[in-house]
Design a protein around this motif. Structure first.
Motif, PDB file in Angstrom:
ATOM      1  N   ARG A 177       0.844  -1.189   0.000  1.00  0.00           N
ATOM      2  CA  ARG A 177       0.000   0.000   0.000  1.00  0.00           C
ATOM      3  C   ARG A 177       0.884   1.245   0.000  1.00  0.00           C
ATOM      4  O   ARG A 177       2.104   1.152   0.146  1.00  0.00           O
ATOM      5  CB  ARG A 177      -0.921  -0.008   1.228  1.00  0.00           C
ATOM      6  CG  ARG A 177      -1.732  -1.300   1.343  1.00  0.00           C
ATOM      7  CD  ARG A 177      -2.779  -1.214   2.435  1.00  0.00           C
ATOM      8  NE  ARG A 177      -3.362  -2.534   2.691  1.00  0.00           N
ATOM      9  CZ  ARG A 177      -4.261  -3.122   1.917  1.00  0.00           C
ATOM     10  NH1 ARG A 177      -4.689  -2.504   0.832  1.00  0.00           N
ATOM     11  NH2 ARG A 177      -4.740  -4.323   2.216  1.00  0.00           N
ATOM     12  N   TYR A 203       0.360  -6.445   1.450  1.00  0.00           N
ATOM     13  CA  TYR A 203      -0.927  -7.139   1.359  1.00  0.00           C
ATOM     14  C   TYR A 203      -0.890  -8.090   0.169  1.00  0.00           C
ATOM     15  O   TYR A 203       0.008  -8.006  -0.680  1.00  0.00           O
ATOM     16  CB  TYR A 203      -2.091  -6.144   1.223  1.00  0.00           C
ATOM     17  CG  TYR A 203      -2.175  -5.444  -0.116  1.00  0.00           C
ATOM     18  CD1 TYR A 203      -3.062  -5.879  -1.108  1.00  0.00           C
ATOM     19  CD2 TYR A 203      -1.365  -4.342  -0.408  1.00  0.00           C
ATOM     20  CE1 TYR A 203      -3.155  -5.242  -2.332  1.00  0.00           C
ATOM     21  CE2 TYR A 203      -1.449  -3.690  -1.628  1.00  0.00           C
ATOM     22  CZ  TYR A 203      -2.340  -4.139  -2.592  1.00  0.00           C
ATOM     23  OH  TYR A 203      -2.413  -3.522  -3.815  1.00  0.00           O
ATOM     24  N   SER A 254      -4.455 -11.410   5.795  1.00  0.00           N
ATOM     25  CA  SER A 254      -3.549 -10.345   6.224  1.00  0.00           C
ATOM     26  C   SER A 254      -2.139 -10.911   6.321  1.00  0.00           C
ATOM     27  O   SER A 254      -1.950 -12.082   6.666  1.00  0.00           O
ATOM     28  CB  SER A 254      -3.987  -9.775   7.578  1.00  0.00           C
ATOM     29  OG  SER A 254      -4.136 -10.807   8.539  1.00  0.00           O
ATOM     30  N   GLY A 298      -7.812 -12.518   7.824  1.00  0.00           N
ATOM     31  CA  GLY A 298      -7.648 -11.065   7.854  1.00  0.00           C
ATOM     32  C   GLY A 298      -7.465 -10.454   9.220  1.00  0.00           C
ATOM     33  O   GLY A 298      -7.617  -9.236   9.389  1.00  0.00           O
TER      34      GLY A 298
END
Length: 203
Positions: free
Chosen positions: A52, A58, A65, A83
């Motif tokens: 990100r 990710y 996760s 996650g």
């Protein structure tokens, strides 16, 4: 290789092969760990690490996760298929002296009275704070404000559930579980942080 599982978080690790380019060597090590997770069914076929804008890793196209940590000699990948917020940090044993010089930047005065002054404890404190920072996912969370768990005598290099900390209300008041991980063939320290979830059989 699979190192351990805590709260259904799978932690994989491997040595970083010596190379002229440290970045290339670390990237190759993490890619190898992702491939191993795919072979084990922990991640779906074709999984690859993306990042990100914040730099957080990710896996595109999945709710899983992931958290990554690497130093000069070892790389680690933590994965939770459902996650769950997670963070992992590994630091080489020889970083303790360096951290002593910057202790005031990541330890509060109160924390320094318990965790400061001894290289191994300071190194553990750093891995805790880095793991919590990654797990919390809060941009700008000051390292000095991240709480530390109670000291566990004899657990500087162990494989134990280390307790729970909660980041401040201004940052979401997230309770975070901490685990100290003993990694074979790695002389440094590793801490895993997992976000709030109901305890399961892996706890």
């Amino acid at each position: 290789m699979l190192i351990c599982r805590f709260r259904s978080v799978s932690v994989y690790g491997c040595a970083v092969e010596p190379s002229a380019s440290r970045h290339a060597a670390e990237t190759a090590a993490v890619a190898a760990l992702v491939s191993e997770c795919v072979r084990d069914g922990v991640l779906p076929p074709g999984a690859a690490i993306s990042h990100r804008e914040s730099g957080a890793p990710y896996i595109e196209g999945t709710v899983a996760s992931v958290s990554v940590s690497h130093c000069r000699e070892f790389a680690l990948l933590a994965v939770h298929a459902g996650g769950l917020p997670i963070g992992i940090d590994a630091e080489s044993a020889n970083r303790g002296g360096q951290l002593e010089r910057v202790a005031s930047k990541f330890l509060s005065e109160e924390q320094a009275s318990s965790w400061g002054g001894e290289a191994a404890l300071m190194l553990r404190a750093w891995t805790v704070k880095e793991a919590v920072y990654k797990c919390a996912g809060v941009a700008g969370l000051p390292l000095r404000s991240i709480p530390l768990p109670e000291l566990i005598v004899g657990a500087v290099n162990a494989n134990v559930k280390a307790g729970e900390v909660t980041i401040g209300h201004e940052y979401g008041a997230m309770p975070i579980q901490l685990y100290y991980i003993n990694v074979p063939h790695f002389a440094g320290l590793v801490t895993l942080a997992t976000g709030a979830a109901k305890p399961d059989a892996g706890d």
